[in-house]
Design a protein around this motif. Structure first.
Motif, PDB file in Angstrom:
ATOM      1  N   THR A   1      75.671   4.334 -28.819  1.00  0.00           N
ATOM      2  CA  THR A   1      74.207   3.988 -28.967  1.00  0.00           C
ATOM      3  C   THR A   1      74.046   2.871 -27.999  1.00  0.00           C
ATOM      4  O   THR A   1      72.845   2.280 -27.483  1.00  0.00           O
ATOM      5  N   ASN A   2      75.204   2.125 -27.630  1.00  0.00           N
ATOM      6  CA  ASN A   2      74.871   0.983 -26.466  1.00  0.00           C
ATOM      7  C   ASN A   2      74.426   1.634 -25.228  1.00  0.00           C
ATOM      8  O   ASN A   2      73.605   0.771 -24.503  1.00  0.00           O
ATOM      9  N   ALA A   3      74.722   2.652 -24.841  1.00  0.00           N
ATOM     10  CA  ALA A   3      74.357   3.409 -23.465  1.00  0.00           C
ATOM     11  C   ALA A   3      73.062   3.714 -23.673  1.00  0.00           C
ATOM     12  O   ALA A   3      72.238   4.142 -22.748  1.00  0.00           O
ATOM     13  N   ASN A   4      72.370   3.912 -24.675  1.00  0.00           N
ATOM     14  CA  ASN A   4      71.079   4.531 -25.209  1.00  0.00           C
ATOM     15  C   ASN A   4      70.088   3.765 -25.778  1.00  0.00           C
ATOM     16  O   ASN A   4      69.003   4.333 -26.146  1.00  0.00           O
ATOM     17  N   ARG A   5      70.139   2.414 -26.093  1.00  0.00           N
ATOM     18  CA  ARG A   5      69.179   1.636 -26.273  1.00  0.00           C
ATOM     19  C   ARG A   5      68.379   1.139 -25.590  1.00  0.00           C
ATOM     20  O   ARG A   5      68.294   1.155 -24.406  1.00  0.00           O
ATOM     21  N   ILE A   6      66.892   0.993 -26.211  1.00  0.00           N
ATOM     22  CA  ILE A   6      65.738   0.485 -25.188  1.00  0.00           C
ATOM     23  C   ILE A   6      65.693  -0.939 -24.967  1.00  0.00           C
ATOM     24  O   ILE A   6      65.312  -1.241 -23.745  1.00  0.00           O
ATOM     25  N   LEU A   7      65.872  -1.639 -25.917  1.00  0.00           N
ATOM     26  CA  LEU A   7      65.746  -3.102 -25.925  1.00  0.00           C
ATOM     27  C   LEU A   7      67.257  -3.802 -25.683  1.00  0.00           C
ATOM     28  O   LEU A   7      68.394  -3.178 -26.558  1.00  0.00           O
ATOM     29  N   PRO A   8      67.476  -4.870 -25.370  1.00  0.00           N
ATOM     30  CA  PRO A   8      68.797  -5.680 -25.176  1.00  0.00           C
ATOM     31  C   PRO A   8      69.263  -6.307 -26.621  1.00  0.00           C
ATOM     32  O   PRO A   8      69.432  -7.526 -26.507  1.00  0.00           O
ATOM     33  N   LEU A   9      69.012  -5.620 -27.492  1.00  0.00           N
ATOM     34  CA  LEU A   9      69.229  -6.220 -29.045  1.00  0.00           C
ATOM     35  C   LEU A   9      70.564  -5.570 -29.357  1.00  0.00           C
ATOM     36  O   LEU A   9      71.072  -4.436 -29.042  1.00  0.00           O
ATOM     37  N   ASN A  10      71.212  -5.879 -30.628  1.00  0.00           N
ATOM     38  CA  ASN A  10      72.435  -5.526 -30.960  1.00  0.00           C
ATOM     39  C   ASN A  10      72.302  -4.999 -32.345  1.00  0.00           C
ATOM     40  O   ASN A  10      73.468  -5.164 -32.936  1.00  0.00           O
ATOM     41  N   PHE A  11      71.126  -4.186 -32.752  1.00  0.00           N
ATOM     42  CA  PHE A  11      71.214  -3.917 -34.189  1.00  0.00           C
ATOM     43  C   PHE A  11      72.019  -2.893 -34.452  1.00  0.00           C
ATOM     44  O   PHE A  11      72.625  -2.642 -35.624  1.00  0.00           O
ATOM     45  N   PHE A  12      72.076  -1.762 -33.361  1.00  0.00           N
ATOM     46  CA  PHE A  12      73.059  -0.720 -33.571  1.00  0.00           C
ATOM     47  C   PHE A  12      74.257  -0.776 -32.622  1.00  0.00           C
ATOM     48  O   PHE A  12      74.669   0.401 -32.294  1.00  0.00           O
ATOM     49  N   GLY A  13      74.600  -1.853 -32.062  1.00  0.00           N
ATOM     50  CA  GLY A  13      75.659  -1.893 -30.871  1.00  0.00           C
ATOM     51  C   GLY A  13      77.077  -1.600 -31.703  1.00  0.00           C
ATOM     52  O   GLY A  13      77.364  -1.810 -32.728  1.00  0.00           O
ATOM     53  N   GLY A  14      77.597  -0.905 -30.871  1.00  0.00           N
ATOM     54  CA  GLY A  14      79.165  -0.557 -31.007  1.00  0.00           C
ATOM     55  C   GLY A  14      79.205   0.779 -31.731  1.00  0.00           C
ATOM     56  O   GLY A  14      80.390   1.023 -32.147  1.00  0.00           O
ATOM     57  N   ARG A  15      78.209   1.242 -31.757  1.00  0.00           N
ATOM     58  CA  ARG A  15      78.471   2.636 -32.777  1.00  0.00           C
ATOM     59  C   ARG A  15      78.212   3.795 -31.909  1.00  0.00           C
ATOM     60  O   ARG A  15      77.603   3.860 -30.686  1.00  0.00           O
ATOM     61  N   THR A  16      78.785   4.874 -32.452  1.00  0.00           N
ATOM     62  CA  THR A  16      78.515   6.249 -31.904  1.00  0.00           C
ATOM     63  C   THR A  16      77.937   7.040 -32.853  1.00  0.00           C
ATOM     64  O   THR A  16      78.526   7.323 -34.126  1.00  0.00           O
ATOM     65  N   LEU A  17      76.775   7.699 -32.497  1.00  0.00           N
ATOM     66  CA  LEU A  17      76.151   8.816 -33.433  1.00  0.00           C
ATOM     67  C   LEU A  17      76.697   9.980 -33.153  1.00  0.00           C
ATOM     68  O   LEU A  17      76.647  10.441 -31.847  1.00  0.00           O
ATOM     69  N   THR A  18      76.735  11.061 -34.124  1.00  0.00           N
ATOM     70  CA  THR A  18      77.199  12.104 -33.978  1.00  0.00           C
ATOM     71  C   THR A  18      76.378  13.165 -34.729  1.00  0.00           C
ATOM     72  O   THR A  18      75.972  12.738 -35.904  1.00  0.00           O
ATOM     73  N   ALA A  19      75.909  14.396 -34.328  1.00  0.00           N
ATOM     74  CA  ALA A  19      75.493  15.610 -34.931  1.00  0.00           C
ATOM     75  C   ALA A  19      76.338  16.782 -34.860  1.00  0.00           C
ATOM     76  O   ALA A  19      77.031  16.878 -33.725  1.00  0.00           O
ATOM     77  N   THR A  20      76.286  17.550 -36.045  1.00  0.00           N
ATOM     78  CA  THR A  20      77.319  18.844 -35.912  1.00  0.00           C
ATOM     79  C   THR A  20      76.499  19.800 -36.662  1.00  0.00           C
ATOM     80  O   THR A  20      75.678  19.659 -37.543  1.00  0.00           O
ATOM     81  N   ALA A  21      76.688  21.023 -35.806  1.00  0.00           N
ATOM     82  CA  ALA A  21      76.141  22.276 -36.299  1.00  0.00           C
ATOM     83  C   ALA A  21      77.146  23.236 -36.411  1.00  0.00           C
ATOM     84  O   ALA A  21      77.997  23.476 -35.724  1.00  0.00           O
ATOM     85  N   SER A  22      77.255  23.858 -37.645  1.00  0.00           N
ATOM     86  CA  SER A  22      78.331  24.997 -37.966  1.00  0.00           C
ATOM     87  C   SER A  22      77.600  26.433 -37.852  1.00  0.00           C
ATOM     88  O   SER A  22      76.627  26.597 -38.274  1.00  0.00           O
ATOM     89  N   PHE A  23      78.381  27.091 -37.197  1.00  0.00           N
ATOM     90  CA  PHE A  23      77.903  28.531 -36.960  1.00  0.00           C
ATOM     91  C   PHE A  23      78.936  29.551 -37.157  1.00  0.00           C
ATOM     92  O   PHE A  23      80.243  29.074 -37.560  1.00  0.00           O
ATOM     93  N   MET A  24      78.770  30.883 -37.442  1.00  0.00           N
ATOM     94  CA  MET A  24      79.708  31.745 -37.827  1.00  0.00           C
ATOM     95  C   MET A  24      79.640  32.893 -36.530  1.00  0.00           C
ATOM     96  O   MET A  24      78.747  33.271 -36.035  1.00  0.00           O
ATOM     97  N   ARG A  25      80.879  32.992 -35.968  1.00  0.00           N
ATOM     98  CA  ARG A  25      80.873  33.972 -34.814  1.00  0.00           C
ATOM     99  C   ARG A  25      80.817  35.409 -35.295  1.00  0.00           C
ATOM    100  O   ARG A  25      81.131  35.815 -36.296  1.00  0.00           O
ATOM    101  N   GLU A  26      79.717  36.115 -34.461  1.00  0.00           N
ATOM    102  CA  GLU A  26      79.173  37.208 -34.861  1.00  0.00           C
ATOM    103  C   GLU A  26      79.888  38.290 -33.846  1.00  0.00           C
ATOM    104  O   GLU A  26      80.878  38.027 -33.280  1.00  0.00           O
ATOM    105  N   ASN A  27      79.204  39.430 -33.679  1.00  0.00           N
ATOM    106  CA  ASN A  27      79.715  40.378 -32.695  1.00  0.00           C
ATOM    107  C   ASN A  27      79.974  39.813 -31.474  1.00  0.00           C
ATOM    108  O   ASN A  27      79.101  39.307 -30.870  1.00  0.00           O
ATOM    109  N   LEU A  28      81.185  40.360 -31.036  1.00  0.00           N
ATOM    110  CA  LEU A  28      81.660  39.919 -29.354  1.00  0.00           C
ATOM    111  C   LEU A  28      81.237  40.750 -28.667  1.00  0.00           C
ATOM    112  O   LEU A  28      80.966  41.624 -28.093  1.00  0.00           O
TER     113      LEU A  28
END
Length: 134
Positions: free
Chosen positions: A107-134
């Motif tokens: 979050t520190n590298a991607n904030r717009i304002l020099p505020l520390n509301f979300f400072g020091g955190r790392t946001l993560t998103a995960t998507a799960s898939f099933m491997r199909e025909n190779l």
């Protein structure tokens, strides 16, 4: 015009403004910062999905999935993003097995304002898939 029976109210509006302005500014800046973090979280989710979508193509490699996810991060100007495939590289995942694409960014590298509301955190998103025909 001066009225002797009416109490003096000079400067009341300026005082109210001086009291309310910091609260209003905090609300405004907090709203901007929250919207920025929502944009970051949504971008991470889209990048994870696109990386997984690329990974489902016949003969796809881990590198191709990473490139597809990183392209979204670059397009939306997300700094410090990382993409990982779990539990192991795509090339060693058999048909019918599940895998995850995890995309994260600080979050520190991607904030717009020099505020520390979300400072020091790392946001993560995960998507799960099933491997199909190779």
């Amino acid at each position: 015009m001066f009225h002797p029976n009416r109490p003096a109210r000079r400067g009341v509006a300026a005082t109210e403004f001086a009291v309310c302005l910091p609260v209003l500014m905090l609300l405004l800046l907090g709203t901007i910062e929250c919207c920025s973090m929502i944009f970051l979280k949504q971008t991470l989710a889209v990048a994870a999905y696109e990386g997984g979508h690329a990974a489902l193509a016949p003969g796809a490699t881990s590198a191709q999935a990473r490139v597809a996810a990183e392209a979204i991060l670059t397009e939306r100007r997300i700094a410090g993003g990382s993409v990982e495939i779990a539990p192991r590289p795509l090339e060693s995942i058999a048909e019918g097995e599940f895998f995850d694409i995890r995309v994260s960014a600080p979050t520190n590298a991607n904030r717009i304002l020099p505020l520390n509301f979300f400072g020091g955190r790392t946001l993560t998103a995960t998507a799960s898939f099933m491997r199909e025909n190779l």
